[in-house]
Structures are given as structure tokens and as C-alpha cells.
Design a protein around this motif. Structure first.
Motif, PDB file in Angstrom:
ATOM      1  N   GLN A  60       5.631 -20.397  14.110  1.00 11.37           N
ATOM      2  CA  GLN A  60       6.857 -20.634  13.338  1.00 11.37           C
ATOM      3  C   GLN A  60       7.346 -19.350  12.684  1.00 11.37           C
ATOM      4  OE1 GLN A  60       6.522 -23.964  10.708  1.00 11.37           O
ATOM      5  NE2 GLN A  60       8.613 -23.778   9.931  1.00 11.37           N
ATOM      6  N   GLU A  61       6.422 -18.538  12.225  1.00 12.07           N
ATOM      7  CA  GLU A  61       6.784 -17.268  11.585  1.00 12.07           C
ATOM      8  C   GLU A  61       7.507 -16.353  12.589  1.00 12.07           C
ATOM      9  OE1 GLU A  61       5.677 -15.660   7.549  1.00 12.07           O
ATOM     10  OE2 GLU A  61       5.819 -17.600   8.534  1.00 12.07           O
ATOM     11  N   LEU A  62       6.979 -16.282  13.796  1.00 10.48           N
ATOM     12  CA  LEU A  62       7.586 -15.440  14.825  1.00 10.48           C
ATOM     13  C   LEU A  62       8.890 -16.020  15.351  1.00 10.48           C
ATOM     14  CD1 LEU A  62       4.333 -14.518  16.787  1.00 10.48           C
ATOM     15  CD2 LEU A  62       5.756 -12.933  15.481  1.00 10.48           C
ATOM     16  N   THR A  63       9.008 -17.333  15.303  1.00  8.22           N
ATOM     17  CA  THR A  63      10.233 -17.983  15.760  1.00  8.22           C
ATOM     18  C   THR A  63      11.375 -17.758  14.774  1.00  8.22           C
ATOM     19  OG1 THR A  63       8.980 -19.693  16.936  1.00  8.22           O
ATOM     20  CG2 THR A  63      11.279 -20.191  16.400  1.00  8.22           C
ATOM     21  N   GLU A  64      11.053 -17.806  13.490  1.00 10.97           N
ATOM     22  CA  GLU A  64      12.081 -17.658  12.463  1.00 10.97           C
ATOM     23  C   GLU A  64      12.509 -16.205  12.275  1.00 10.97           C
ATOM     24  OE1 GLU A  64      10.393 -19.421   9.022  1.00 10.97           O
ATOM     25  OE2 GLU A  64      10.677 -21.488   9.732  1.00 10.97           O
TER      26      GLU A  64
END
Length: 225
Positions: A60-64
Motif C-alpha cells: 500500500q505504501e508503494l502504491t500510494e
């Protein structure tokens, strides 16, 4: 359970304490609910659960933040940039990384989100719990072997998550007396009247004892040269 190269002969049966310690360790590694039993209150997530949650949080961190590079993120998580790259391949669904252009101004300084920090804390807590459970299990195994001198490393391994060699290391770590040789490998010599006179033990066993006579050991080594 580990297998042995000979059938058990001592008749050893694990104590309730050993079974409890093993169950606690297994639950700390990968907890599995039991049908009909409620989940324990305030249960610390197992390592498998906490890792899976952390991997999802990293995703999620890399997606955001598509500008967040793997080397930068690796400074805040317990895995290298290459490990994170393998994680991306494993889970899939990641947007491609983008490079920050100079024309866009200074790149923002990355700070892990509160969500990721909580997941990291939970993961390290699960590792601590697994370490405590493993230490307790190892100590319990050593206590069992001390209380039952007739049980061998191979027999004990049948009742633990580890193979014979690992059990042997545990015994050495906690100073368990002897090297878990079967009694059948030791020979009792008697006097003509039938009284016990001496015990003949295997040389390999004797040579590893703290009080072994070094003259005997040197003589045996010289004979083998």
C-alpha cells in the motif's frame, strides 16, 4: 516431526509441559484457529500473520507513492531493496516506479506512514514472542532430557519440531549430562561372584566427556595415525 534411524526403545512420553511449550511455539510461528475454540484474548499475532500484514502495508505504501524508491523504503523496513523487489514480484499489483525529475523541484523526504509504523511494531512484537516461545521450548526439551537420561536425541526429536542434530545442539547449549547414548551401548562387567565391577562405554562417548583422561585420548589418536 523429525524421523529417526532407529525405533524408540526408552518408552519416553513427552510431558504436558513439553506439549504446552511446543504448542505455544508453533502458535507464535503460524497460529491456526481450532474449530469450536474462541481466539485467546490479547493474542499476539504470529510471525506469519504479522509478516503478511506488513507485506500488505508495504504494498500500500508503494502504491500510494509511486516516487518512493525501494532503496529508500528499505531504510525503514527489515528487508533490503532486493528483498522488496522480490516481494513486489510475489504479490503483484504494484504500479511502476517513477523517477523524480529536477524540474519538479526538490524530492519530498519520505516518512513512513503511521499505518506502516504500527505494522512494523506488530511484526517486531511477533518476532520477540517467537523468540521467547522458542527459548522456553528449548529449555523444556533440555529439562526433559535431563530428567530422562535414557532418551536419545533421536527419540526426543520425535516429540519436537526439530531433527536429531538440532536436539543435540540444544542439549549441549543447556549442559545436558552425557551425549544421549542408549544404555545398550554401555557394557557392565561383573566380578566372578556377580557383583558390578566396571562399566565399559563407547570411546566416542568417553572422549567427549569433560573429565576424560587426555592420555587415553592421545594414545587413541596416535594409534589411528
Amino acid at each position: 516431526m523429525a524421523t529417526t534411524d532407529s525405533p524408540p526403545t526408552s518408552g519416553y512420553q513427552p510431558s504436558a509441559r513439553l506439549r504446552e511449550c511446543e504448542a505455544r511455539w508453533r502458535a507464535s510461528v503460524e497460529w491456526k484457529p481450532v474449530d469450536g475454540e474462541p481466539e485467546p484474548d490479547n493474542r499476539i499475532p504470529s510471525v506469519a500473520e504479522a509478516r503478511d500484514a506488513l507485506e500488505a502495508g508495504i504494498q500500500q505504501e508503494l502504491t500510494e507513492d509511486v516516487y518512493l524508491s525501494l532503496p529508500t523504503l528499505s531504510q525503514h523496513v527489515p528487508w533490503t531493496a532486493e528483498n522488496l523487489r522480490l516481494l513486489m514480484v510475489k504479490r503483484g499489483g504494484y504500479p511502476p516506479r517513477r523517477r523524480h525529475r529536477k524540474s519538479e523541484g526538490d524530492p519530498p523526504v519520505y516518512q513512513p506512514s503511521e499505518r506502516l509504523r504500527d505494522l512494523l511494531a506488530a511484526y517486531h512484537l511477533s518476532l520477540d514472542e517467537e523468540k521467547k516461545a522458542r527459548t522456553a521450548l528449548e529449555k523444556c526439551i533440555a529439562d526433559e532430557m535431563t530428567a530422562h537420561p535414557g532418551v536419545t536425541d533421536a527419540e526426543m526429536s520425535e516429540h519436537t519440531p526439530w531433527a536429531r542434530d538440532q536436539v543435540r545442539l540444544i542439549a549441549a547449549k543447556y549442559g545436558v549430562p552425557g551425549t544421549r547414548k542408549r544404555a545398550s551401548e554401555h557394557k557392565l562387567q561383573r566380578t566372578p561372584s556377580g557383583k558390578p565391577k566396571s562399566v565399559v562405554v563407547p570411546y566416542d562417548w568417553y572422549a567427549r566427556q569433560p573429565g576424560a583422561d587426555q592420555r587415553i585420548i592421545k594414545e587413541a589418536e596416535a594409534a589411528q595415525e
